[in-house]
Scaffold this motif. Sequence first.
Motif, PDB file in Angstrom:
ATOM      1  N   GLU A 177       0.817  -1.210   0.000  1.00  0.00           N
ATOM      2  CA  GLU A 177       0.000   0.000   0.000  1.00  0.00           C
ATOM      3  C   GLU A 177       0.854   1.265   0.000  1.00  0.00           C
ATOM      4  O   GLU A 177       0.353   2.362  -0.291  1.00  0.00           O
ATOM      5  CB  GLU A 177      -0.918   0.024   1.221  1.00  0.00           C
ATOM      6  CG  GLU A 177      -1.964  -1.091   1.251  1.00  0.00           C
ATOM      7  CD  GLU A 177      -1.381  -2.444   1.611  1.00  0.00           C
ATOM      8  OE1 GLU A 177      -0.293  -2.462   2.260  1.00  0.00           O
ATOM      9  OE2 GLU A 177      -1.982  -3.474   1.235  1.00  0.00           O
ATOM     10  N   ALA A 178       2.136   1.156   0.326  1.00  0.00           N
ATOM     11  CA  ALA A 178       3.013   2.325   0.403  1.00  0.00           C
ATOM     12  C   ALA A 178       3.343   2.839  -0.994  1.00  0.00           C
ATOM     13  O   ALA A 178       3.466   2.051  -1.941  1.00  0.00           O
ATOM     14  CB  ALA A 178       4.301   1.971   1.149  1.00  0.00           C
ATOM     15  N   VAL A 200      -1.569   8.654  -2.368  1.00  0.00           N
ATOM     16  CA  VAL A 200      -1.741   8.967  -0.946  1.00  0.00           C
ATOM     17  C   VAL A 200      -0.661   8.249  -0.138  1.00  0.00           C
ATOM     18  O   VAL A 200      -0.502   7.029  -0.242  1.00  0.00           O
ATOM     19  CB  VAL A 200      -3.142   8.561  -0.455  1.00  0.00           C
ATOM     20  CG1 VAL A 200      -3.282   8.833   1.042  1.00  0.00           C
ATOM     21  CG2 VAL A 200      -4.215   9.297  -1.237  1.00  0.00           C
ATOM     22  N   LEU A 201       0.092   9.000   0.654  1.00  0.00           N
ATOM     23  CA  LEU A 201       1.151   8.413   1.456  1.00  0.00           C
ATOM     24  C   LEU A 201       0.563   7.468   2.497  1.00  0.00           C
ATOM     25  O   LEU A 201      -0.367   7.831   3.225  1.00  0.00           O
ATOM     26  CB  LEU A 201       1.955   9.500   2.164  1.00  0.00           C
ATOM     27  CG  LEU A 201       2.641  10.557   1.293  1.00  0.00           C
ATOM     28  CD1 LEU A 201       3.471  11.490   2.160  1.00  0.00           C
ATOM     29  CD2 LEU A 201       3.507   9.908   0.227  1.00  0.00           C
ATOM     30  N   ALA A 202       1.117   6.259   2.564  1.00  0.00           N
ATOM     31  CA  ALA A 202       0.722   5.306   3.592  1.00  0.00           C
ATOM     32  C   ALA A 202       1.453   5.643   4.889  1.00  0.00           C
ATOM     33  O   ALA A 202       2.413   6.417   4.904  1.00  0.00           O
ATOM     34  CB  ALA A 202       1.048   3.888   3.140  1.00  0.00           C
ATOM     35  N   GLN A 203       1.013   5.042   5.976  1.00  0.00           N
ATOM     36  CA  GLN A 203       1.652   5.313   7.261  1.00  0.00           C
ATOM     37  C   GLN A 203       3.131   4.953   7.229  1.00  0.00           C
ATOM     38  O   GLN A 203       3.963   5.625   7.845  1.00  0.00           O
ATOM     39  CB  GLN A 203       0.939   4.525   8.370  1.00  0.00           C
ATOM     40  CG  GLN A 203       1.316   4.948   9.779  1.00  0.00           C
ATOM     41  CD  GLN A 203       0.997   6.410  10.059  1.00  0.00           C
ATOM     42  OE1 GLN A 203      -0.007   6.927   9.572  1.00  0.00           O
ATOM     43  NE2 GLN A 203       1.841   7.079  10.822  1.00  0.00           N
ATOM     44  N   ASP A 204       3.472   3.916   6.468  1.00  0.00           N
ATOM     45  CA  ASP A 204       4.878   3.505   6.351  1.00  0.00           C
ATOM     46  C   ASP A 204       5.709   4.599   5.682  1.00  0.00           C
ATOM     47  O   ASP A 204       6.833   4.886   6.098  1.00  0.00           O
ATOM     48  CB  ASP A 204       4.965   2.211   5.548  1.00  0.00           C
ATOM     49  CG  ASP A 204       6.352   1.600   5.566  1.00  0.00           C
ATOM     50  OD1 ASP A 204       6.830   1.238   6.651  1.00  0.00           O
ATOM     51  OD2 ASP A 204       6.957   1.508   4.485  1.00  0.00           O
ATOM     52  N   ASP A 205       5.167   5.225   4.636  1.00  0.00           N
ATOM     53  CA  ASP A 205       5.854   6.330   3.969  1.00  0.00           C
ATOM     54  C   ASP A 205       6.038   7.510   4.916  1.00  0.00           C
ATOM     55  O   ASP A 205       7.113   8.122   4.982  1.00  0.00           O
ATOM     56  CB  ASP A 205       5.053   6.804   2.743  1.00  0.00           C
ATOM     57  CG  ASP A 205       4.772   5.700   1.745  1.00  0.00           C
ATOM     58  OD1 ASP A 205       5.732   5.015   1.342  1.00  0.00           O
ATOM     59  OD2 ASP A 205       3.602   5.545   1.367  1.00  0.00           O
TER      60      ASP A 205
END
Length: 371
Positions: free
Chosen positions: A299-300, A314-319
């Motif tokens: 998803e990143a 859309v930036l994922a939480q990991d990004d």
Amino acid sequence: MNKPQSHQLIILAFFVSFSLTNLVVSARVFPNVSSWLPDHAPPRGAWDAFRNLTGCHLGDNYDGLANLKSYFERFGYISHAPPSNFSDQFDDALESAIKTYQKNFNLNVTGFLDDSTLQQIVLPRCGVADIINGTSTMNAGKQNETASSSKPRFHTVAHYTLFPGMPRWPEGTEELTYAFNPGNSLSETVKGVFAAAFARWAEVTSLKFRETASYFSADIRIGFFSGDHGDGEPFDGSLGTLAHAFSPTNGRFHLDADEDWVVSGDVTQSALSTAVDLESVAVHEIGHLLGLGHSSVEEAVMFPTISSRRKKVVLAQDDIQGIQYLYGTNPNYNGSSATSAPERDSSDGSNSSPWSVFTLLTFSYLYFTLL
């Protein structure tokens, strides 16, 4: 022999400088997905022939395995070797490369070329390697980093990764400038796509980004190129490597001019099977420009591959965790996805013609050498 007259030099300088700025081919940029005729054929990418290798395993000898080894060598899974030295033998080195690749991309680690592995391999992707100096940037790097202490390691926190040595823009940097190769003559609409991509990173960090017309002095230099364009990382046509960018503080950001880039409209509804969303690729490559490596989180935005006709911006939480580890948090960030375009700088000549600098340099050279 008669010396050239001044007016002849001026005319010559104009044509030489005009030619210099047009060495870069025009990008295949489409303003809207509706501008194409229907195309319902499956995408035919640079690596589509690898689909013929389904089922190959250790001990097989099959036409095309040498090309697959070149693919794995390009992205760091096989040690550097001249492509001519690769054979069509499914050897131990290829099996090892496949296992590492499968682990990095969250696939079943089988060591042979099953359907799911080949479906992943043929996808369009970033040209930045997954393994650099023998160290994986993805899942494999978390449990099996390079055995040699003399080689740089990837610093892995959570799932995001950083380049060896953790390069970043200098401490205290608040703003980075970016500019476009004048030879591409990009429209304001296309430039706006990049502005939106930069804004997504600025929203969550302390960094700001500003467009400038000064291409050669900008921190980040963006251009569309075809084939071998002089940086040792040649492009390969439609749906192969889409783009690549270099770690800080190099600043080079190159995109394949032969892709069918979409700048507006719903790319997921495009009738063209080779449509690639420009903003999605731009967001990914900016992550590299800032110091992020590839993530194994699908998803990143820093995941290495993206299908055609897909939007992923859309930036994922990991990004977000990765970029904030490098640069801190934007005090105004509240977790929402709203973005605004950074300001553009037109005070340094953005309204001048894109070949004016080359004209001056070329004229100066001709004037002092021919007179």
